[in-house]
Each structure stands twice: as C-alpha cells, then as structure tokens.
Design a protein around this motif. Structure first.
Motif, short mmCIF file in Angstrom:
data_model
loop_
_atom_site.label_atom_id
_atom_site.label_comp_id
_atom_site.label_asym_id
_atom_site.label_seq_id
_atom_site.Cartn_x
_atom_site.Cartn_y
_atom_site.Cartn_z
N THR A 177 0.79 -1.26 -0.24
CA THR A 177 -0.32 -0.25 0.44
C THR A 177 0.67 1.25 0.34
OG1 THR A 177 -1.79 -0.92 0.83
CG2 THR A 177 -1.74 0.95 1.69
N ASN A 204 -2.59 4.75 6.88
CA ASN A 204 -3.12 5.68 6.84
C ASN A 204 -2.66 7.27 7.26
OD1 ASN A 204 -5.93 4.51 5.04
ND2 ASN A 204 -5.49 3.51 6.94
N SER A 253 -1.16 12.32 0.02
CA SER A 253 -2.10 13.44 -0.35
C SER A 253 -2.72 14.39 -0.28
CB SER A 253 -3.45 12.42 0.62
OG SER A 253 -3.84 10.94 0.16
N ASN A 270 -10.23 7.09 7.34
CA ASN A 270 -9.68 5.80 7.55
C ASN A 270 -8.67 5.88 9.05
OD1 ASN A 270 -10.78 3.40 5.79
ND2 ASN A 270 -9.37 4.81 4.40
N LEU A 271 -7.57 7.24 8.87
CA LEU A 271 -6.59 6.88 9.82
C LEU A 271 -7.55 6.99 11.33
CD1 LEU A 271 -3.67 7.36 10.78
CD2 LEU A 271 -4.73 10.42 10.80
N GLY A 310 -7.71 9.18 3.43
CA GLY A 310 -6.95 9.33 4.25
C GLY A 310 -7.40 9.51 5.95
N SER A 338 -5.63 5.82 0.42
CA SER A 338 -5.36 4.83 1.36
C SER A 338 -6.27 3.58 1.50
CB SER A 338 -5.53 6.11 2.70
OG SER A 338 -7.12 6.06 1.91
N MET A 382 -2.87 0.03 10.04
CA MET A 382 -3.67 0.90 9.68
C MET A 382 -3.56 2.22 9.91
SD MET A 382 -7.90 -0.68 9.42
CE MET A 382 -8.29 0.41 9.45
N GLY A 424 -0.08 7.50 4.03
CA GLY A 424 -1.29 8.30 3.01
C GLY A 424 -1.63 9.48 2.61
N LEU A 425 -2.59 9.54 4.64
CA LEU A 425 -2.55 11.43 4.40
C LEU A 425 -1.23 12.16 4.00
CD1 LEU A 425 -4.94 13.73 5.20
CD2 LEU A 425 -4.24 12.77 7.42
#
Length: 206
Positions: free
Chosen positions: A23, A77, A84, A61-62, A58, A204, A73, A80-81
């Motif tokens: 991921t 995330n 992003s 999901n965080l 993001g 995410s 996770m 990913g955030l």
C-alpha cells in the motif's frame, strides 16, 4: 469467512505487513501523475477527485484505524494522508481554475471534519459500526465516480483521466487488504476491498 479467517489468522502479522508495504508503495504511484503535470505544465485534463478522494479516505481511515486499534492501518493511512496533502498541493499549483479546485478542497475538508465530529459525539457502543457504514458508502461513491465522466471518455476516445498506474497497483493492494479484512473478521474492510478492486485511486486503505 470464519473458516478462512481461522486458516489465515496465524499469518495475521505477515499479511498485515505485506498489505502495508504494498500500500505504501502504491501511494507513490501518484508521483507519476505529478511528474506528468510537471512536464506538461498543467493538469492534463485530470480532475482533482483522485487526490481529494485520497485525502478524505486518509483522514477517515486513520480515524477508523484508531477506533479498531489496528497499528497497521494507522501507520499506512498516516503516510497516505501525508502524501495526499503533497499531491493536492502539486495539483493546485498546476490547476488553471484554482477557485474551483479550492472550493472542492474546502467541501472535501468540511465533509471529513463533519464525519470526524459525528464520530466523537456518537454513542461509543454503535459508533464503530456506523462509522464503518459511512466509510464504505463514501468508498462506493469514489469507485463509481469515474463513471460520471464515461461519456467524455467515449466521446474523446481518450483515457487520460484514468490513471493506469493507480488502477493497476490498486488491484494488488485491495486483494491484500481483502485478506487482512478476512483475518480481522471485519466486514467493512472485506466489503470495501471486494468493491474497491477497480478503484482509480487508492491512496489509503480501510
């Protein structure tokens, strides 16, 4: 799912680690799009939703990762955030209609903030389930969003608005998170992963 979960559970940490690694690797597929924008000097017809959707997912999901207390996770995330936000900044820099982009970013941020605020006020006994429903519904909307521009794609005979690197890598990532969802016996992760294989963007993961 119970039987498969029992078989896979001894490998929970391994599956979670692989899902996290692929991921995080997929998250960097957005750099290809940013590089294309850099070379062209504009967004090349790409809409902001792939990046904005990644940002919203993001954030949500965080929060969900903290709810179910899953370290994999949370870590994935969080990264990913952060990416992003960088991708959104790059997109905004090359966007011609910055007012429209700014407005969409504002609406996206307000939506994420409203959902987070709701989760803080909801009954702790039901918040995890209801938050999961909201998260899944939003993901389904993201999955369907490319179809809104299908007529333009057919008319122009061009798929420039569909980022292939993210579609391809997203297929691999969603399969790993499907397995992880089975291991955790988490219906929202399983459902979203089954539906998410064709997602055009997947920064995410739930």
């Amino acid at each position: 799912m119970e039987a498969l979960s029992g078989i896979l559970y001894p490998y929970k940490d391994l599956i979670g680690s692989i899902a996290g690694i692929v991921t995080i690797g997929q998250m960097f597929s957005g750099t290809f799009m940013c590089y294309d924008m850099y070379k062209q000097g504009d967004t090349g017809g790409m809409g902001v939703m792939p990046f904005l959707g990644g940002f919203i997912m993001g954030v949500l999901n965080l929060k969900y990762g903290y709810m179910i207390r899953d370290d994999t996770m949370i870590l994935v995330n969080f990264v990913g955030l952060a990416l992003s936000i960088i991708y959104l900044m790059v997109y905004f820099n090359y966007a011609q209609d910055k007012v429209t982009v700014w407005a969409k970013m504002g609406l996206g941020g307000a939506f994420a903030a409203a959902v987070i605020a709701y989760s803080e006020m909801e009954d702790p006994k039901v918040v995890e389930h209801r938050f999961g429903l909201i998260l899944t519904a939003f993901m389904f909307w993201l999955i369907a969003s490319p179809l809104f521009g299908l007529s333009d794609i057919i008319k122009n005979k061009s798929t420039e608005g569909l980022p292939f690197p993210m579609i391809f890598s997203g297929t691999i990532v969603t399969f790993m998170w499907l397995l992880y969802g089975v291991v955790l016996k988490n219906q929202f992760i399983v459902v979203s992963r089954r539906r998410g294989r064709s997602r055009p963007f997947n920064l995410s993961v739930p």
